[in-house]
Design a protein around this motif. Structure first.
Motif, PDB file in Angstrom:
ATOM      1  N   PRO A 176       0.901  -1.106   0.198  1.00 52.00           N
ATOM      2  CA  PRO A 176      -0.049   0.102  -0.183  1.00 52.00           C
ATOM      3  C   PRO A 176       0.807   1.016   0.377  1.00 52.00           C
ATOM      4  N   ALA A 177       2.323   1.425   0.875  1.00 52.71           N
ATOM      5  CA  ALA A 177       2.646   2.508   0.830  1.00 52.71           C
ATOM      6  C   ALA A 177       4.197   1.873   0.586  1.00 52.71           C
ATOM      7  N   PHE A 178       5.194   2.255  -0.551  1.00 53.62           N
ATOM      8  CA  PHE A 178       6.665   2.018  -0.941  1.00 53.62           C
ATOM      9  C   PHE A 178       7.385   2.660   0.441  1.00 53.62           C
ATOM     10  N   ALA A 179       8.396   2.217   0.905  1.00 51.24           N
ATOM     11  CA  ALA A 179       9.739   2.087   1.592  1.00 51.24           C
ATOM     12  C   ALA A 179      10.196   2.891   0.522  1.00 51.24           C
ATOM     13  N   GLN A 180      10.710   4.119   0.509  1.00 50.71           N
ATOM     14  CA  GLN A 180      11.524   5.244  -0.016  1.00 50.71           C
ATOM     15  C   GLN A 180      13.077   3.517   0.070  1.00 50.71           C
ATOM     16  N   ILE A 181      14.078   3.697  -1.166  1.00 48.01           N
ATOM     17  CA  ILE A 181      14.484   2.805  -1.577  1.00 48.01           C
ATOM     18  C   ILE A 181      16.465   3.605  -1.082  1.00 48.01           C
ATOM     19  N   GLU A 182      16.797   2.702  -1.049  1.00 49.09           N
ATOM     20  CA  GLU A 182      18.694   2.752  -0.988  1.00 49.09           C
ATOM     21  C   GLU A 182      18.906   2.935  -2.938  1.00 49.09           C
ATOM     22  N   LEU A 183      19.263   4.317  -3.157  1.00 46.97           N
ATOM     23  CA  LEU A 183      19.861   4.512  -4.310  1.00 46.97           C
ATOM     24  C   LEU A 183      21.389   4.555  -5.001  1.00 46.97           C
ATOM     25  N   PRO A 184      21.907   3.330  -5.737  1.00 45.15           N
ATOM     26  CA  PRO A 184      24.073   3.166  -5.677  1.00 45.15           C
ATOM     27  C   PRO A 184      24.156   5.302  -5.365  1.00 45.15           C
ATOM     28  N   GLU A 185      24.974   5.092  -5.134  1.00 42.43           N
ATOM     29  CA  GLU A 185      26.285   5.733  -5.574  1.00 42.43           C
ATOM     30  C   GLU A 185      26.338   6.388  -7.102  1.00 42.43           C
ATOM     31  N   ASP A 186      26.678   5.284  -7.743  1.00 46.06           N
ATOM     32  CA  ASP A 186      27.185   5.158  -8.960  1.00 46.06           C
ATOM     33  C   ASP A 186      26.431   6.161 -10.207  1.00 46.06           C
ATOM     34  N   PRO A 187      26.139   7.624 -10.557  1.00 53.90           N
ATOM     35  CA  PRO A 187      26.184   7.423 -11.601  1.00 53.90           C
ATOM     36  C   PRO A 187      24.757   6.785 -12.606  1.00 53.90           C
ATOM     37  N   THR A 188      25.821   5.677 -13.420  1.00 56.50           N
ATOM     38  CA  THR A 188      25.077   4.579 -14.380  1.00 56.50           C
ATOM     39  C   THR A 188      23.864   3.830 -13.228  1.00 56.50           C
ATOM     40  N   GLU A 189      24.697   3.059 -12.019  1.00 59.77           N
ATOM     41  CA  GLU A 189      23.752   2.680 -11.550  1.00 59.77           C
ATOM     42  C   GLU A 189      22.613   3.002 -10.667  1.00 59.77           C
ATOM     43  N   ARG A 190      23.068   4.165 -10.540  1.00 60.55           N
ATOM     44  CA  ARG A 190      22.056   5.564  -9.422  1.00 60.55           C
ATOM     45  C   ARG A 190      20.464   5.191 -10.851  1.00 60.55           C
ATOM     46  N   GLY A 191      21.469   5.598 -12.051  1.00 60.72           N
ATOM     47  CA  GLY A 191      20.379   6.303 -12.951  1.00 60.72           C
ATOM     48  C   GLY A 191      19.419   5.074 -13.269  1.00 60.72           C
ATOM     49  N   ARG A 192      20.095   3.940 -13.846  1.00 55.96           N
ATOM     50  CA  ARG A 192      19.196   2.700 -13.919  1.00 55.96           C
ATOM     51  C   ARG A 192      18.318   1.859 -12.528  1.00 55.96           C
ATOM     52  N   ALA A 193      18.847   2.534 -11.194  1.00 54.57           N
ATOM     53  CA  ALA A 193      17.795   1.506 -10.407  1.00 54.57           C
ATOM     54  C   ALA A 193      16.684   2.940 -10.033  1.00 54.57           C
TER      55      ALA A 193
ATOM     56  N   ASP B 164       7.693   6.896 -28.843  1.00 48.89           N
ATOM     57  CA  ASP B 164       7.437   8.051 -27.263  1.00 48.89           C
ATOM     58  C   ASP B 164       5.663   7.060 -26.909  1.00 48.89           C
ATOM     59  N   PHE B 165       5.005   5.770 -27.524  1.00 48.93           N
ATOM     60  CA  PHE B 165       4.235   5.423 -27.570  1.00 48.93           C
ATOM     61  C   PHE B 165       4.820   4.263 -26.836  1.00 48.93           C
ATOM     62  N   SER B 166       5.507   4.024 -27.131  1.00 49.39           N
ATOM     63  CA  SER B 166       6.226   2.279 -26.520  1.00 49.39           C
ATOM     64  C   SER B 166       5.819   2.411 -24.961  1.00 49.39           C
ATOM     65  N   SER B 167       6.258   1.405 -24.944  1.00 47.60           N
ATOM     66  CA  SER B 167       6.161   0.716 -22.841  1.00 47.60           C
ATOM     67  C   SER B 167       8.050   1.570 -22.887  1.00 47.60           C
ATOM     68  N   THR B 168       7.867   1.741 -21.683  1.00 50.31           N
ATOM     69  CA  THR B 168       9.669   2.269 -21.757  1.00 50.31           C
ATOM     70  C   THR B 168      10.307   1.405 -20.355  1.00 50.31           C
ATOM     71  N   GLU B 169      10.151  -0.075 -20.809  1.00 49.11           N
ATOM     72  CA  GLU B 169      11.345  -1.514 -20.118  1.00 49.11           C
ATOM     73  C   GLU B 169      12.720  -0.171 -19.741  1.00 49.11           C
ATOM     74  N   VAL B 170      12.929  -0.411 -18.848  1.00 49.35           N
ATOM     75  CA  VAL B 170      14.112  -0.841 -17.925  1.00 49.35           C
ATOM     76  C   VAL B 170      15.332  -0.698 -19.467  1.00 49.35           C
ATOM     77  N   GLY B 171      15.333  -2.435 -19.863  1.00 55.77           N
ATOM     78  CA  GLY B 171      16.131  -3.275 -20.403  1.00 55.77           C
ATOM     79  C   GLY B 171      15.757  -1.489 -21.829  1.00 55.77           C
ATOM     80  N   LYS B 172      14.960  -1.303 -22.587  1.00 52.69           N
ATOM     81  CA  LYS B 172      15.718  -0.484 -23.585  1.00 52.69           C
ATOM     82  C   LYS B 172      16.162   1.361 -23.335  1.00 52.69           C
ATOM     83  N   TYR B 173      16.918   1.162 -22.473  1.00 57.30           N
ATOM     84  CA  TYR B 173      18.149   2.127 -22.413  1.00 57.30           C
ATOM     85  C   TYR B 173      19.190   1.822 -21.455  1.00 57.30           C
ATOM     86  N   SER B 174      20.314   2.972 -21.770  1.00 54.97           N
ATOM     87  CA  SER B 174      21.100   2.467 -20.394  1.00 54.97           C
ATOM     88  C   SER B 174      21.034   3.955 -20.071  1.00 54.97           C
ATOM     89  N   TYR B 175      20.952   3.583 -18.809  1.00 55.92           N
ATOM     90  CA  TYR B 175      21.262   5.475 -17.847  1.00 55.92           C
ATOM     91  C   TYR B 175      22.315   5.713 -17.117  1.00 55.92           C
TER      92      TYR B 175
END
Lengths: 271, 397
Positions: A17-34, A143-154
């Motif tokens: 019902p409520a999402f706990a705030q998650i810990e994000l990694p420091e590395d910019p690439t991993e952080r963007g993906r997270a 722009d219409f297609s679903s934005t699955e994580v695996g479609k991009y690098s971050y």
């Protein structure tokens, strides 16, 4: 398939019902993906949705043209593959009854079939036209297609106040680069708020790396206590001055659609 | 025919339960047409120009998502040609979706095929030939259709209990075959239109980039054999003769990004004879071809008939090349140009079509068709002097 979707949905409804705030990694690439993964995770289990869409196309002189469509989507529980969707055209009237069936994939071309009611023909069509305009609008097909994580690098860039009218919220600003072929973009900059992980704004850079378009996602509303949907999307083309407003109306979730509603047989009777 | 419709209508109404939500949708168009012919007609009774107006109205009723009733009426009024003035029920069917199959009863339209230049294997509906030379306009076909989707493809079964004769232009019609076709003298290898019944079955499936189908049709052929005869005034006319046929067809398409490969072909048994016909080719689309939003699609196809010239089918060894330019603008502007060359040296025909939306509810189509160097021995020869330009403006509502 149906059973799996339903179970996942039920589990999520009870568990989150409520999402706990998650810990994000420091590395910019991993952080963007997270950040992207967290956005996707929070929308898992929507099952299926049906909605009506109204697009208002405006040219630089302010002349308007209207499109009306209905879209049905079935969530694909496989994270390595895309969703199934059916779009039925209602306006303009000369294309009324035309319907588009898409079996989306992450990095390969989608499978797409178009139904033309005047000659009752189902045609398999090429889907490699990712960057072409959708119905003459400022939205491209991609722009219409679903934005699955695996479609991009971050790459995470910074945190800052969200763009107007959500300055009160803080946004993660991330650069994402499309990994699929035939994209019309070299990169996109996304603004995702840190509270609900909703996309608030996207900037699109064309192949010449000029800022081509800005998309604002407005009027988010909550469904089934978990699924946020933006009801107004405004796409402005900075090079042509044209813009398109996309309004979603009457979202309906988990109405019992299954794979049999996304076949060529169902396409030819989609009305 | 009318009895059949009334009976069909009653069946439909009886089948409708009075539960759940009902939704009714009405739509249609009205479309004036102007044709101008460039050359002298071969028959002085044929006009140099013609005006006509067509309209269509469609009623759709939805019950509970699973059940639909569709009725589509079409009519054309032609200033010159009484035979082109006609009306037809394009659709009048009841559709119900069950868990394991779909049922359709009534007049309906079904398309089979892959290629663009000709539609060889498309056989369920009769061609409404007076509507256009491309043969894409069809008459509503009475049928009972059961569709069974399975994990290994879609099976369609058709019972077609009534035969529709092809429409032909009248004496004043243009373009038309030089010797007029007399619809009134139509005859059958066996039976008549009300007693004839046809059966068809089709299996279609797809796997990855490949879509394919196999079908069989057993019944009265949709293509009449035109037989010279004298009518009651001793004028030479062509009488359409409809033979019984058995036809097995295959069709396939492979979709690799912007490149499409298409094929369709059949083997037909008719009047003690049997032969093959096929067409196939490629379609390639250059997206954003000129740097802007516009796309350019190229189609190249080959059409073949085993019988050669003896078959009187216009495309026995012909090549088609076409291009479609799509602006992808607000008004859906598009231009389509194509030409068919008879590789046996029997002429060449070309067509150009341009279309766009005007405002929200109007759509304009401009079309030109031209025939060159067709010898008198070729079935298309009649059209040699019927080059024309056509403008249609549709108002949708």
């Amino acid at each position: 398939m149906i059973r799996i979707v339903t179970l996942t949905t039920a589990a999520l409804i009870f568990a989150a019902p409520a999402f706990a705030q998650i810990e994000l990694p420091e590395d910019p690439t991993e952080r963007g993906r997270a950040i992207a993964m967290e956005t996707e995770r929070r929308d898992l289990g929507f099952g299926d949705s049906s909605a009506e869409m109204r697009m208002v196309l405006r040219n630089s002189q302010g002349e308007e043209s209207v499109r009306e469509l209905r879209q049905r989507t079935l969530e694909n529980v496989d994270p390595e593959d895309g969703d199934l969707s059916m779009i039925i055209f209602d306006r303009p009237r000369d294309v009324e009854g035309t319907a588009l069936l898409t079996h989306a994939h992450l990095l390969e071309d989608d499978d797409q079939w178009l139904y033309l009611p005047a000659i009752a023909r189902v045609r398999r069509i090429s889907s490699s036209n990712k960057s072409g305009p959708f119905l003459g609008s400022e939205f491209a097909f991609e722009d219409f297609s679903s934005t699955e994580v695996g479609k991009y690098s971050y790459t995470w860039l910074r945190d800052e106040p969200c763009p107007t009218p959500n300055e009160a919220l803080t946004c993660h600003v991330t650069e994402r680069v499309p990994l699929y072929e035939n994209s019309g973009y070299t990169r996109q900059i996304t603004w995702t708020d840190t509270t609900d992980y909703l996309g608030r704004q996207v900037e699109y850079y064309n192949r010449g790396d000029d800022l081509l378009k800005t998309l604002q996602l407005l009027d988010y509303r909550l469904y089934l206590d978990q699924f946020w949907r933006a009801h107004e999307l405004l796409m402005v083309n900075h090079l042509t001055g044209k813009e398109t407003t996309l309004e979603w109306v009457s979202f309906e979730f988990q109405s019992g659609l299954d794979e049999s509603d996304f076949t060529q047989a169902s396409l030819r009777r989609a009305r | 025919m009318r009895h059949l419709l009334v009976i069909g209508g009653l069946i439909c109404l009886a089948a409708l339960p009075a539960r759940g939500e009902t939704e009714l949708d009405v739509s249609g168009y009205i479309e004036p047409e102007l044709r101008v012919f460039v050359q002298e007609p071969s028959d002085p009774r044929q006009p140099d120009a013609n005006m006509s107006i067509a309209g269509e109205i469609e009623f759709e009723a939805f019950f509970d998502y699973e059940q639909t009733l569709v009725v589509t009426g079409f009519a054309r009024l032609d200033y010159q040609d009484d035979e082109r003035t006609h009306y037809d029920l394009r659709a009048a069917y009841y559709e119900r979706v069950f868990d394991l199959f779909e049922l359709r009863v009534g007049l309906h339209k079904v398309f089979w095929g892959r290629t663009e230049a000709v539609h060889l294997i498309d056989i369920i509906n009769q061609t409404d030939a007076v509507e256009g030379v491309d043969g894409e306009d069809k008459l509503g076909q009475p049928m009972v259709n059961i569709s069974v989707p399975t994990d290994f493809g879609l099976f369609d079964f058709y019972w077609l209990p009534y035969f529709r004769e092809r429409t032909f232009e009248g004496i004043r019609g243009r373009p038309r075959v030089n010797i007029p076709v007399s619809e009134g003298l139509a005859f059958y290898e066996e039976g008549n239109e009300e007693t004839l019944e046809d059966f068809a079955v089709r299996w279609s499936h797809y796997y990855g980039a490949f879509d394919f189908g196999i079908a069989h049709f057993s019944g009265t052929g949709r293509d009449p054999v035109l037989t010279p005869m004298l009518d009651k005034n001793f004028n030479l006319v062509l009488a359409p003769m409809y033979p019984r046929i058995d036809q097995t067809s295959v069709d396939a398409q492979a979709t690799f990004g912007p490149m499409l490969f298409k094929f369709e072909g059949f083997r037909r048994e008719q009047l003690g004879d049997s032969w093959l016909q096929a067409s196939g080719g490629i379609e390639y689309t250059f997206y954003q071809a000129t740097g802007g939003d516009a796309d350019l699609g190229i189609v190249a196809e080959y059409i073949w008939d085993e019988r050669g010239q003896a078959g009187f089918f216009p495309f026995q060894n012909d090549a088609f090349v076409g291009a479609r330019w799509t602006a992808n603008d607000i008004d859906s502007t598009a231009v389509l140009a194509g030409g068919i060359v008879d590789l046996d040296g029997n002429g060449f025909s070309a067509s150009v079509e341009a279309e766009r939306r005007l405002g929200g509810d109007y759509f304009i189509t401009i079309e030109g068709r031209f025939f060159f160097d067709v010898p008198a021995t070729d079935p298309v020869f009649s059209f040699e002097d019927d080059d024309f330009l056509q403008v249609r403006v549709a108002r949708y509502f």
